[in-house]
Design a protein around this motif. Structure first.
Motif, PDB file in Angstrom:
ATOM      1  N   GLU A 111      -1.227   8.403 -17.823  1.00 26.65           N
ATOM      2  CA  GLU A 111       0.198   8.238 -17.629  1.00 26.65           C
ATOM      3  C   GLU A 111       0.589   7.543 -16.267  1.00 26.65           C
ATOM      4  N   THR A 112       1.638   6.756 -16.519  1.00 26.25           N
ATOM      5  CA  THR A 112       1.882   6.014 -15.460  1.00 26.25           C
ATOM      6  C   THR A 112       3.590   6.182 -15.103  1.00 26.25           C
ATOM      7  N   ARG A 113       3.758   5.912 -13.832  1.00 27.03           N
ATOM      8  CA  ARG A 113       5.125   6.016 -13.343  1.00 27.03           C
ATOM      9  C   ARG A 113       5.647   4.665 -12.795  1.00 27.03           C
ATOM     10  N   ILE A 114       7.020   4.585 -12.597  1.00 31.50           N
ATOM     11  CA  ILE A 114       7.658   3.469 -11.899  1.00 31.50           C
ATOM     12  C   ILE A 114       7.725   3.740 -10.574  1.00 31.50           C
ATOM     13  N   ALA A 115       7.380   3.143  -9.572  1.00 41.50           N
ATOM     14  CA  ALA A 115       7.564   3.374  -8.227  1.00 41.50           C
ATOM     15  C   ALA A 115       8.191   2.215  -7.362  1.00 41.50           C
ATOM     16  N   LEU A 116       8.856   2.467  -6.242  1.00 42.80           N
ATOM     17  CA  LEU A 116       9.096   1.542  -5.423  1.00 42.80           C
ATOM     18  C   LEU A 116       8.536   1.865  -3.992  1.00 42.80           C
ATOM     19  N   ILE A 117       7.665   0.878  -3.523  1.00 42.56           N
ATOM     20  CA  ILE A 117       7.283   1.165  -2.148  1.00 42.56           C
ATOM     21  C   ILE A 117       7.914   0.237  -1.098  1.00 42.56           C
ATOM     22  N   GLY A 118       8.544   0.956  -0.163  1.00 41.65           N
ATOM     23  CA  GLY A 118       9.303   0.080   0.837  1.00 41.65           C
ATOM     24  C   GLY A 118       8.218  -0.038   2.054  1.00 41.65           C
ATOM     25  N   ILE A 119       8.067  -1.124   2.607  1.00 43.76           N
ATOM     26  CA  ILE A 119       7.152  -1.454   3.631  1.00 43.76           C
ATOM     27  C   ILE A 119       7.889  -2.059   4.881  1.00 43.76           C
ATOM     28  N   ILE A 120       7.665  -1.646   5.880  1.00 45.72           N
ATOM     29  CA  ILE A 120       8.221  -2.089   7.242  1.00 45.72           C
ATOM     30  C   ILE A 120       7.191  -2.801   7.894  1.00 45.72           C
ATOM     31  N   VAL A 121       7.026  -4.048   8.181  1.00 50.77           N
ATOM     32  CA  VAL A 121       6.071  -4.812   8.804  1.00 50.77           C
ATOM     33  C   VAL A 121       6.597  -4.858  10.508  1.00 50.77           C
ATOM     34  N   GLU A 122       5.980  -4.302  11.369  1.00 52.31           N
ATOM     35  CA  GLU A 122       6.374  -4.475  12.733  1.00 52.31           C
ATOM     36  C   GLU A 122       5.447  -5.285  13.634  1.00 52.31           C
ATOM     37  N   SER A 129       9.550  -7.374   9.275  1.00 54.05           N
ATOM     38  CA  SER A 129       9.516  -7.939   7.884  1.00 54.05           C
ATOM     39  C   SER A 129       9.636  -6.656   7.158  1.00 54.05           C
ATOM     40  N   ILE A 130      10.621  -6.750   6.045  1.00 52.40           N
ATOM     41  CA  ILE A 130      10.819  -5.572   5.013  1.00 52.40           C
ATOM     42  C   ILE A 130      10.158  -6.256   3.631  1.00 52.40           C
ATOM     43  N   ILE A 131       9.366  -5.505   2.966  1.00 52.71           N
ATOM     44  CA  ILE A 131       8.812  -5.917   1.852  1.00 52.71           C
ATOM     45  C   ILE A 131       9.087  -4.695   0.840  1.00 52.71           C
ATOM     46  N   SER A 132       9.318  -4.986  -0.386  1.00 60.06           N
ATOM     47  CA  SER A 132       9.646  -3.795  -1.619  1.00 60.06           C
ATOM     48  C   SER A 132       8.681  -4.382  -2.729  1.00 60.06           C
ATOM     49  N   ILE A 133       8.017  -3.377  -3.016  1.00 56.28           N
ATOM     50  CA  ILE A 133       6.878  -3.362  -3.944  1.00 56.28           C
ATOM     51  C   ILE A 133       7.219  -2.530  -5.342  1.00 56.28           C
ATOM     52  N   VAL A 134       7.425  -3.149  -6.495  1.00 57.73           N
ATOM     53  CA  VAL A 134       7.770  -2.205  -7.672  1.00 57.73           C
ATOM     54  C   VAL A 134       6.453  -2.203  -8.446  1.00 57.73           C
ATOM     55  N   MET A 135       6.168  -1.079  -8.914  1.00 59.56           N
ATOM     56  CA  MET A 135       4.842  -0.852  -9.532  1.00 59.56           C
ATOM     57  C   MET A 135       4.966   0.033 -10.724  1.00 59.56           C
ATOM     58  N   ASP A 136       4.027  -0.229 -11.803  1.00 54.76           N
ATOM     59  CA  ASP A 136       4.003   0.740 -12.972  1.00 54.76           C
ATOM     60  C   ASP A 136       2.478   1.160 -12.888  1.00 54.76           C
ATOM     61  N   ALA A 137       2.261   2.206 -12.526  1.00 57.78           N
ATOM     62  CA  ALA A 137       0.924   2.574 -12.270  1.00 57.78           C
ATOM     63  C   ALA A 137       0.748   4.213 -12.337  1.00 57.78           C
ATOM     64  N   PRO A 138      -0.450   4.585 -12.766  1.00 56.45           N
ATOM     65  CA  PRO A 138      -0.705   6.100 -12.134  1.00 56.45           C
ATOM     66  C   PRO A 138      -0.503   6.509 -10.893  1.00 56.45           C
ATOM     67  N   ASN A 139      -0.161   7.920 -10.811  1.00 57.38           N
ATOM     68  CA  ASN A 139       0.440   8.346  -9.595  1.00 57.38           C
ATOM     69  C   ASN A 139      -0.675   7.915  -8.532  1.00 57.38           C
ATOM     70  N   GLU A 140      -2.151   8.344  -8.674  1.00 59.61           N
ATOM     71  CA  GLU A 140      -3.227   7.856  -7.817  1.00 59.61           C
ATOM     72  C   GLU A 140      -3.051   6.563  -7.426  1.00 59.61           C
ATOM     73  N   THR A 141      -2.888   5.535  -8.339  1.00 63.88           N
ATOM     74  CA  THR A 141      -2.855   4.273  -7.908  1.00 63.88           C
ATOM     75  C   THR A 141      -1.808   4.144  -7.040  1.00 63.88           C
ATOM     76  N   ILE A 142      -0.620   4.514  -7.033  1.00 62.58           N
ATOM     77  CA  ILE A 142       0.485   4.191  -6.278  1.00 62.58           C
ATOM     78  C   ILE A 142       0.089   4.835  -5.051  1.00 62.58           C
ATOM     79  N   SER A 143      -0.337   6.044  -4.913  1.00 62.18           N
ATOM     80  CA  SER A 143      -0.423   6.839  -3.710  1.00 62.18           C
ATOM     81  C   SER A 143      -1.563   6.045  -2.840  1.00 62.18           C
ATOM     82  N   ALA A 144      -2.511   5.476  -3.497  1.00 62.82           N
ATOM     83  CA  ALA A 144      -3.701   4.813  -2.878  1.00 62.82           C
ATOM     84  C   ALA A 144      -2.913   3.619  -2.362  1.00 62.82           C
TER      85      ALA A 144
END
Length: 88
Positions: free
Chosen positions: A2-13, A46-61
């Motif tokens: 099973e995979t999910r679509i997820a967006l990871i928002g990253i703030i780089v200070e 810097s602000i980075i957006s990452i869009v993924m299609d992956a298993p929950n475990e991969t996204i969380s990792a």
């Protein structure tokens, strides 16, 4: 799997973190659909957006590894679409 679509928002200070971020993102590139980075020079972040299609475990990792880098904050948002069992 099973995979999910997820967006990871990253703030780089801390700009010194860029090399570590890019190395980690490269390790997960097979699951990354897209990436957008925005330098906000006035605030020196810097602000980075990452869009993924992956298993929950991969996204969380990925989110967890990025969030452990000093000067980096992450937040993950998951799609409400049904989980995709057809991708293996």
């Amino acid at each position: 799997m099973e995979t999910r679509i997820a967006l990871i928002g990253i703030i780089v200070e801390d700009g010194q973190a860029a090399e570590k971020i890019n190395r980690i993102l490269h390790d997960y590139s097979r699951c990354i659909i897209g990436r957008m980075g925005l330098p906000y020079r006035e605030r020196e972040i810097s602000i980075i957006s990452i869009v993924m299609d992956a298993p929950n475990e991969t996204i969380s990792a990925l989110s967890g590894k990025l969030g452990m880098i000093p000067g980096v904050s992450t937040k993950t948002l998951y799609s409400k679409l049904p989980k995709d069992e057809s991708r293996k």
